[in-house]
Design a protein around this motif. Structure first.
Motif, mmCIF file in Angstrom:
data_model
loop_
_atom_site.group_PDB
_atom_site.id
_atom_site.type_symbol
_atom_site.label_atom_id
_atom_site.label_comp_id
_atom_site.label_asym_id
_atom_site.label_seq_id
_atom_site.Cartn_x
_atom_site.Cartn_y
_atom_site.Cartn_z
ATOM 1 N N LEU A 58 0.917 -1.218 -0.087
ATOM 2 C CA LEU A 58 -0.057 0.038 -0.202
ATOM 3 C C LEU A 58 0.812 1.223 0.033
ATOM 4 O O LEU A 58 0.346 2.262 -0.611
ATOM 5 N N GLY A 59 1.969 1.143 0.682
ATOM 6 C CA GLY A 59 2.934 2.257 0.624
ATOM 7 C C GLY A 59 3.298 2.699 -0.711
ATOM 8 O O GLY A 59 3.586 3.958 -0.933
ATOM 9 N N TYR A 60 3.637 1.704 -1.470
ATOM 10 C CA TYR A 60 4.121 1.987 -2.987
ATOM 11 C C TYR A 60 3.080 2.628 -3.664
ATOM 12 O O TYR A 60 3.052 3.369 -4.661
ATOM 13 N N VAL A 61 1.715 2.317 -3.552
ATOM 14 C CA VAL A 61 0.515 2.850 -4.240
ATOM 15 C C VAL A 61 0.181 4.147 -3.702
ATOM 16 O O VAL A 61 -0.231 4.907 -4.717
ATOM 17 N N PHE A 62 0.450 4.585 -2.704
ATOM 18 C CA PHE A 62 0.001 5.619 -2.064
ATOM 19 C C PHE A 62 0.578 7.082 -2.682
ATOM 20 O O PHE A 62 -0.340 8.098 -3.107
ATOM 21 N N PRO A 63 1.714 7.167 -2.989
ATOM 22 C CA PRO A 63 2.440 8.191 -3.830
ATOM 23 C C PRO A 63 1.584 8.534 -5.255
ATOM 24 O O PRO A 63 1.315 9.680 -5.559
ATOM 25 N N ILE A 64 1.274 7.271 -6.084
ATOM 26 C CA ILE A 64 0.572 7.427 -7.174
ATOM 27 C C ILE A 64 -0.797 8.127 -6.899
ATOM 28 O O ILE A 64 -1.382 9.039 -7.692
ATOM 29 N N MET A 65 -1.330 7.644 -5.976
ATOM 30 C CA MET A 65 -2.849 7.917 -5.718
ATOM 31 C C MET A 65 -2.680 9.535 -5.439
ATOM 32 O O MET A 65 -3.844 10.300 -5.603
ATOM 33 N N PHE A 66 -1.715 9.692 -4.589
ATOM 34 C CA PHE A 66 -1.740 11.407 -4.313
ATOM 35 C C PHE A 66 -1.476 12.190 -5.250
ATOM 36 O O PHE A 66 -1.872 13.330 -5.033
ATOM 37 N N ILE A 67 -0.874 11.667 -6.219
ATOM 38 C CA ILE A 67 -0.606 12.414 -7.391
ATOM 39 C C ILE A 67 -2.074 12.756 -8.177
ATOM 40 O O ILE A 67 -2.427 13.874 -8.643
ATOM 41 N N ILE A 68 -2.669 11.638 -8.186
ATOM 42 C CA ILE A 68 -4.141 11.928 -8.961
ATOM 43 C C ILE A 68 -5.039 12.712 -7.787
ATOM 44 O O ILE A 68 -5.466 13.894 -8.289
ATOM 45 N N PHE A 69 -4.861 12.514 -6.486
ATOM 46 C CA PHE A 69 -5.861 13.279 -5.496
ATOM 47 C C PHE A 69 -5.054 14.774 -5.642
ATOM 48 O O PHE A 69 -6.022 15.667 -5.679
ATOM 49 N N GLY A 70 -3.821 15.052 -5.804
ATOM 50 C CA GLY A 70 -3.246 16.323 -5.736
ATOM 51 C C GLY A 70 -3.696 17.170 -7.173
ATOM 52 O O GLY A 70 -3.956 18.347 -6.989
ATOM 53 N N LEU A 71 -3.660 16.515 -8.057
ATOM 54 C CA LEU A 71 -3.944 17.165 -9.468
ATOM 55 C C LEU A 71 -5.357 17.537 -9.293
ATOM 56 O O LEU A 71 -5.907 18.579 -9.840
ATOM 57 N N THR A 72 -6.292 16.417 -9.022
ATOM 58 C CA THR A 72 -7.715 16.769 -8.940
ATOM 59 C C THR A 72 -8.336 17.871 -7.854
ATOM 60 O O THR A 72 -9.130 18.809 -8.212
ATOM 61 N N PHE A 73 -7.688 17.717 -6.744
ATOM 62 C CA PHE A 73 -8.049 18.718 -5.662
ATOM 63 C C PHE A 73 -7.324 20.152 -6.059
ATOM 64 O O PHE A 73 -8.043 21.176 -5.738
ATOM 65 N N GLY A 74 -6.252 20.052 -6.885
ATOM 66 C CA GLY A 74 -5.848 21.634 -7.234
ATOM 67 C C GLY A 74 -6.822 22.197 -8.168
ATOM 68 O O GLY A 74 -7.006 23.327 -8.112
ATOM 69 N N LEU A 75 -6.829 21.217 -9.101
ATOM 70 C CA LEU A 75 -8.032 21.797 -10.180
ATOM 71 C C LEU A 75 -9.443 22.228 -9.440
ATOM 72 O O LEU A 75 -10.271 23.141 -9.918
ATOM 73 N N GLY A 76 -9.796 21.329 -8.386
ATOM 74 C CA GLY A 76 -11.035 21.564 -7.860
ATOM 75 C C GLY A 76 -11.013 22.695 -7.158
ATOM 76 O O GLY A 76 -11.996 23.723 -7.175
#
Length: 380
Positions: A58-76
């Motif tokens: 899960l630790g290796y997956v979290f940075p990838i999901m954080f990129i998606i979250f960060g991009l979406t939240f930033g545009l949000g």
């Protein structure tokens, strides 16, 4: 809510920024706290009962999901600000149109995430230095999370639309429902159905899907100030330009944070699976401090945007000052709690002594940075 009540709420945000700051920021902070719990739930169930290797995955997956979250939240955040400014200028139709553009943006982002996720997911995980025994768990979790990423993307955009009009309570309630559902579903899918790591991902996706559908229905049932209408949608490049102008810098800052996690994980990997598992625990606990500040940042953007739209820069500056003090106080308290209770908190997520040792040391050191991180996020 009647039209008179809606107009009264908007007037309050523009004329009384201090009261508006408390009224809007508290629900948003609680809502983002709930969002942080989303991530902690999977970590607790996997780390405590499946094992450290799965937790490292899960630790290796979290940075990838954080990129998606960060991009979406930033545009949000761009969506929130643009809608708030239009509302502050009493340009209701333009605010609606901005919301409709955000839906289009969500569709495009969803397609890009799905294509890159399924075509490059194994590469994204392997470049972080993941060991062969961890990659399987990581990919099992990642592929399901990517498959349901559209629910996360649209949920964030829908909440951004509501935030732009100053609605905070309803999104918080929806996130709370989603989190409770996730807590209920996790043991069912992980243990009862014996799905292990994939079960945690399925539980998270189902809970996010339910939350997203509830918010979507709310928007289309004329309960919100903003109305989304395919019939009256008119593409305007200037709106897209404004969304990116405001939201993309925020996205970049969060993507840079995620990339630093990538780099750090390649270093942490050299210390073994236990170190990766501990880092995953500690970083997700960090989110308890950071995510509510992100919620407050959304409240700030809403109130500042509406006051700028109304031409009152003094109230906009006052909002930033008030919110900065709140952010410092909150992050200071959380930092002290993590500092004092670092060991017992770490034990909640794993039984292995080495993992607990690594995680608690990280929390102790990082606790001193929270206060500066909080105020920086508000000012930025």
């Amino acid at each position: 809510m009647s039209q008179v009540q809606k107009q009264s709420r908007l007037s309050e945000f523009i004329t009384n920024p201090k009261r508006a700051m408390w009224k809007l920021s508290i629900p948003m902070m609680l809502g983002m706290m709930v969002q942080a719990i989303y991530m902690l739930v999977d970590t607790a169930f996997i780390g405590k009962w499946v094992g450290g290797t799965a937790l490292a995955g899960l630790g290796y997956v979290f940075p990838i999901m954080f990129i998606i979250f960060g991009l979406t939240f930033g545009l949000g955040s761009g969506v929130t600000t643009v809608i708030a400014q239009y509302i502050g200028r009493n340009e209701k139709r333009k605010a609606d149109n901005a919301a409709e553009h955000s839906v289009l943006l969500g569709i495009i982002l969803c397609i890009v995430v799905l294509v890159l996720g399924y075509s490059q997911g194994d590469h994204f995980i392997s470049i972080q230095g993941a060991k062969p025994e961890v990659i399987g768990d990581a990919l099992n979790y990642f592929h399901i999370m990517i498959g349901g990423s559209c629910f996360m993307i649209f949920s964030i955009f829908f909440r951004s639309i509501l935030s732009g009009e100053g609605e905070a309570m309803f999104p918080m309630k929806v996130m709370a429902i989603g989190t409770v559902l996730n807590i209920i579903l996790d043991p069912i899918f992980i243990f009862v159905l014996n799905l292990g790591v994939p079960g945690a991902a399925i539980a998270t996706i189902i809970s996010r899907m339910v939350a997203g559908i509830v918010v979507l229905v709310y928007l289309f049932k004329e309960k919100a100030i903003i109305r989304i209408s395919i019939k009256y949608f008119k593409y305007q490049f200037n709106i897209v330009k404004e969304l990116f102008k405001i939201g993309f810098p925020s996205s970049i800052s969060q993507i840079i944070t995620a990339l630093s996690m990538f780099i750090l994980l390649t270093i942490v990997t050299k210390f073994g699976v236990e170190a990766v598992a501990a880092y995953g625990i500690a970083f997700r606990l960090d989110s308890v401090a950071i995510m509510p500040v992100i919620g407050m940042m959304t409240a700030v953007m809403t109130i500042v945007g509406q006051n700028i739209g109304a031409g009152n820069l003094k109230r906009a500056y006052k909002t930033v000052f008030i919110s900065s003090k709140i952010a410092v106080g909150y992050t200071l308290i959380i930092g002290l709690l993590l500092l004092i209770f670092s060991v017992p908190i770490s034990r909640l997520f794993n039984r292995e002594l080495l993992v607990i040792s690594y995680a608690s040391k990280y929390l102790i050191i990082n606790a001193f940075a929270f206060m500066f991180t909080g105020v920086t996020m508000i000012i930025m």
